[in-house]
Structures are given as structure tokens and as C-alpha cells.
Design a protein around this motif. Structure first.
Motif, mmCIF file in Angstrom:
data_model
loop_
_atom_site.group_PDB
_atom_site.id
_atom_site.type_symbol
_atom_site.label_atom_id
_atom_site.label_comp_id
_atom_site.label_asym_id
_atom_site.label_seq_id
_atom_site.Cartn_x
_atom_site.Cartn_y
_atom_site.Cartn_z
ATOM 1 N N GLY A 1 30.872 35.951 -25.366
ATOM 2 C CA GLY A 1 32.217 35.453 -25.646
ATOM 3 C C GLY A 1 33.162 35.512 -24.464
ATOM 4 O O GLY A 1 34.322 35.102 -24.580
ATOM 5 N N LEU A 2 32.695 35.982 -23.315
ATOM 6 C CA LEU A 2 33.569 36.125 -22.157
ATOM 7 C C LEU A 2 34.080 34.776 -21.649
ATOM 8 O O LEU A 2 35.250 34.653 -21.298
ATOM 9 C CB LEU A 2 32.840 36.877 -21.036
ATOM 10 N N ILE A 3 33.237 33.751 -21.650
ATOM 11 C CA ILE A 3 33.683 32.443 -21.177
ATOM 12 C C ILE A 3 34.814 31.915 -22.052
ATOM 13 O O ILE A 3 35.794 31.361 -21.553
ATOM 14 C CB ILE A 3 32.507 31.433 -21.082
ATOM 15 N N LYS A 4 34.729 32.135 -23.346
ATOM 16 C CA LYS A 4 35.807 31.695 -24.237
ATOM 17 C C LYS A 4 37.086 32.470 -23.956
ATOM 18 O O LYS A 4 38.179 31.900 -23.946
ATOM 19 C CB LYS A 4 35.418 31.827 -25.695
ATOM 20 N N ALA A 5 36.978 33.769 -23.684
ATOM 21 C CA ALA A 5 38.163 34.575 -23.356
ATOM 22 C C ALA A 5 38.825 34.059 -22.073
ATOM 23 O O ALA A 5 40.060 33.984 -21.988
ATOM 24 C CB ALA A 5 37.781 36.043 -23.228
ATOM 25 N N LEU A 6 38.022 33.692 -21.084
ATOM 26 C CA LEU A 6 38.571 33.117 -19.856
ATOM 27 C C LEU A 6 39.253 31.783 -20.133
ATOM 28 O O LEU A 6 40.365 31.527 -19.657
ATOM 29 C CB LEU A 6 37.467 32.941 -18.809
ATOM 30 N N PHE A 7 38.599 30.929 -20.920
ATOM 31 C CA PHE A 7 39.197 29.647 -21.270
ATOM 32 C C PHE A 7 40.480 29.834 -22.070
ATOM 33 O O PHE A 7 41.452 29.114 -21.857
ATOM 34 C CB PHE A 7 38.206 28.776 -22.045
ATOM 35 N N ASP A 8 40.487 30.782 -22.993
ATOM 36 C CA ASP A 8 41.695 31.026 -23.780
ATOM 37 C C ASP A 8 42.873 31.356 -22.868
ATOM 38 O O ASP A 8 43.985 30.865 -23.067
ATOM 39 C CB ASP A 8 41.473 32.160 -24.783
ATOM 40 N N ALA A 9 42.647 32.182 -21.848
ATOM 41 C CA ALA A 9 43.713 32.547 -20.912
ATOM 42 C C ALA A 9 44.168 31.329 -20.108
ATOM 43 O O ALA A 9 45.372 31.090 -19.956
ATOM 44 C CB ALA A 9 43.237 33.658 -19.976
ATOM 45 N N GLY A 10 43.207 30.554 -19.596
ATOM 46 C CA GLY A 10 43.555 29.378 -18.810
ATOM 47 C C GLY A 10 44.284 28.322 -19.617
ATOM 48 O O GLY A 10 45.284 27.754 -19.158
ATOM 49 N N VAL A 11 43.811 28.070 -20.824
ATOM 50 C CA VAL A 11 44.445 27.068 -21.689
ATOM 51 C C VAL A 11 45.842 27.533 -22.109
ATOM 52 O O VAL A 11 46.787 26.738 -22.117
ATOM 53 C CB VAL A 11 43.550 26.757 -22.910
ATOM 54 N N ALA A 12 45.997 28.815 -22.416
ATOM 55 C CA ALA A 12 47.326 29.331 -22.786
ATOM 56 C C ALA A 12 48.312 29.116 -21.638
ATOM 57 O O ALA A 12 49.457 28.695 -21.863
ATOM 58 C CB ALA A 12 47.233 30.814 -23.153
ATOM 59 N N TRP A 13 47.871 29.382 -20.411
ATOM 60 C CA TRP A 13 48.744 29.152 -19.247
ATOM 61 C C TRP A 13 49.091 27.668 -19.148
ATOM 62 O O TRP A 13 50.246 27.312 -18.904
ATOM 63 C CB TRP A 13 48.074 29.641 -17.966
ATOM 64 N N ALA A 14 48.100 26.799 -19.330
ATOM 65 C CA ALA A 14 48.345 25.354 -19.245
ATOM 66 C C ALA A 14 49.371 24.914 -20.284
ATOM 67 O O ALA A 14 50.284 24.145 -19.977
ATOM 68 C CB ALA A 14 47.035 24.585 -19.414
ATOM 69 N N TRP A 15 49.237 25.414 -21.522
ATOM 70 C CA TRP A 15 50.209 25.045 -22.557
ATOM 71 C C TRP A 15 51.599 25.521 -22.150
ATOM 72 O O TRP A 15 52.588 24.819 -22.392
ATOM 73 C CB TRP A 15 49.844 25.624 -23.911
ATOM 74 N N GLU A 16 51.702 26.699 -21.538
ATOM 75 C CA GLU A 16 53.009 27.202 -21.070
ATOM 76 C C GLU A 16 53.618 26.275 -20.020
ATOM 77 O O GLU A 16 54.834 26.251 -19.845
ATOM 78 C CB GLU A 16 52.861 28.602 -20.485
ATOM 79 N N GLN A 17 52.788 25.534 -19.302
ATOM 80 C CA GLN A 17 53.257 24.590 -18.283
ATOM 81 C C GLN A 17 53.583 23.234 -18.898
ATOM 82 O O GLN A 17 53.843 22.265 -18.181
ATOM 83 C CB GLN A 17 52.209 24.421 -17.178
ATOM 84 N N ASP A 18 53.519 23.154 -20.219
ATOM 85 C CA ASP A 18 53.895 21.953 -20.963
ATOM 86 C C ASP A 18 52.986 20.760 -20.669
ATOM 87 O O ASP A 18 53.452 19.624 -20.537
ATOM 88 C CB ASP A 18 55.362 21.593 -20.702
#
Length: 190
Positions: free
Chosen positions: A121-138
Motif C-alpha cells: 500500500g505504500l505506492i497508494k500512500a505516496l499517490f495520496d500525498a501527491g494528489v492531495a498537494w495537487a488538489w491544494e494547487q487547484d
């Protein structure tokens, strides 16, 4: 021997002063058996780059950057065992392949998890962090490209919520091979 789960790792953005660790993780990734279809750069090219290249890369994707963000996974012993980088692409520009960018979006690159840390599940945890940052950038969506023959990566990206958009581009290292665009649209339930 105990099995590690994604909760055993710390997933976080890099700091600009961590360039030496950024360099080492990149060199590790480029030695992976599928590196030839997963990355555009070779190990030899990356090794030959001056330290200033990695220093600039860490500043450009480290804490405080609004253009890109690199996330890493730290094992309990502090070693870096995985990474995902998200670049911002602005509407009205051209992407790396010369195609027009039609909407503000994140572009995931440099995905890697050390082989002994895969499947938990580590790859999903990394993606979750990256995607969350992207959403914060609108951004309106997040995308990535994956080689048509890289079934393992495609499966991991699907588990992280991405799916094929239907866009196929030629692999820049061999025009006879293809890469598939996978996307995650804003509001798609993630």
C-alpha cells in the motif's frame, strides 16, 4: 519476519537541503529492472549530472515550491524507499511531448518504490500525498504516462484511483512503443 504496512512509513514532501538523498533515490530508481521503460533518463546520465542539478531539483520540488512537489516515503530506520513527484501544468502551455495543456493539471513523474517495500500500500500512500498537494494547487485533474508494457505500474496506478484516458503517445525513447495517459479527475470520489 513481520510484514510492513504503509502506516509503518512516513510520507512527506522533501526539503531543498535534502538534495543528496534525492540524488541517491533517483540513482536507485534508475537501476530497477524496468527502468528502461519507466524512466526517460538512464542511470549513466543521472550519475554524470553535477550535484548542482540535484540541488536545483530539490529546490524546485521541495517545501515552498509552487511549481512541483516531490514526496518520499521514509522507512522506520529513516531510509528513503519510495517517491512520487507532481509537476503543475498550466492551461494554454505545451507539455513535455509538445501537446497543448487544456486545463490546469498535475502531472505525476518519477514514481518509484524499492522492490522490498512494494505490495503493502505504500505506492497508494505516496499517490495520496501527491494528489492531495495537487488538489491544494487547484488543479482540475492529475495525470501520468505509463509505458504500454509496464503492467505492474498500470495495476498500481489503478489501485491509486487512476484510469486510462484513451490518449496514447509514442514513447520518447522508442517511437515504435507507446505510453498511455492515466488520469484522476477532480471530484472522482478520491
Amino acid at each position: 519476519m513481520s510484514t510492513s504496512t504503509s502506516s509503518d512509513y512516513v510520507v512527506r514532501g522533501i526539503r531543498p537541503d535534502e538534495w543528496a538523498a534525492v540524488k541517491q533515490l533517483r540513482l536507485d530508481a534508475l537501476q530497477d529492472p524496468v527502468a528502461h521503460i519507466a524512466f526517460l533518463e538512464t542511470y549513466e546520465d543521472a550519475l554524470a549530472r553535477p550535484d548542482s542539478f540535484y540541488q536545483e531539483r530539490a529546490v524546485g520540488s521541495g517545501e515552498g515550491s509552487r511549481a512541483a512537489r516531490q514526496f518520499i516515503a521514509e522507512a522506520p530506520d529513516g531510509t528513503w524507499v519510495g517517491t512520487v513527484t507532481v509537476l503543475l501544468e498550466e492551461a494554454g502551455t505545451e507539455d513535455w511531448a509538445g501537446y497543448p495543456v487544456e486545463q490546469r493539471q498535475g502531472h505525476v513523474v518519477g514514481v518509484f518504490v524499492q522492490p522490498e517495500h512494494r505490495g503493502n500500500g505504500l505506492i497508494k500512500a505516496l499517490f495520496d500525498a501527491g494528489v492531495a498537494w495537487a488538489w491544494e494547487q487547484d488543479v482540475e485533474r492529475v495525470r501520468l504516462f505509463v509505458h504500454a508494457d509496464n503492467a505492474r505500474a498500470q495495476a498500481a496506478y489503478r489501485k491509486a484511483g487512476f484510469g486510462p484516458s484513451g490518449r496514447v503517445v509514442s514513447f520518447s525513447k522508442d517511437e515504435a512503443e507507446n505510453e498511455l495517459e492515466f488520469v484522476l479527475e477532480r471530484g472522482s470520489g478520491r
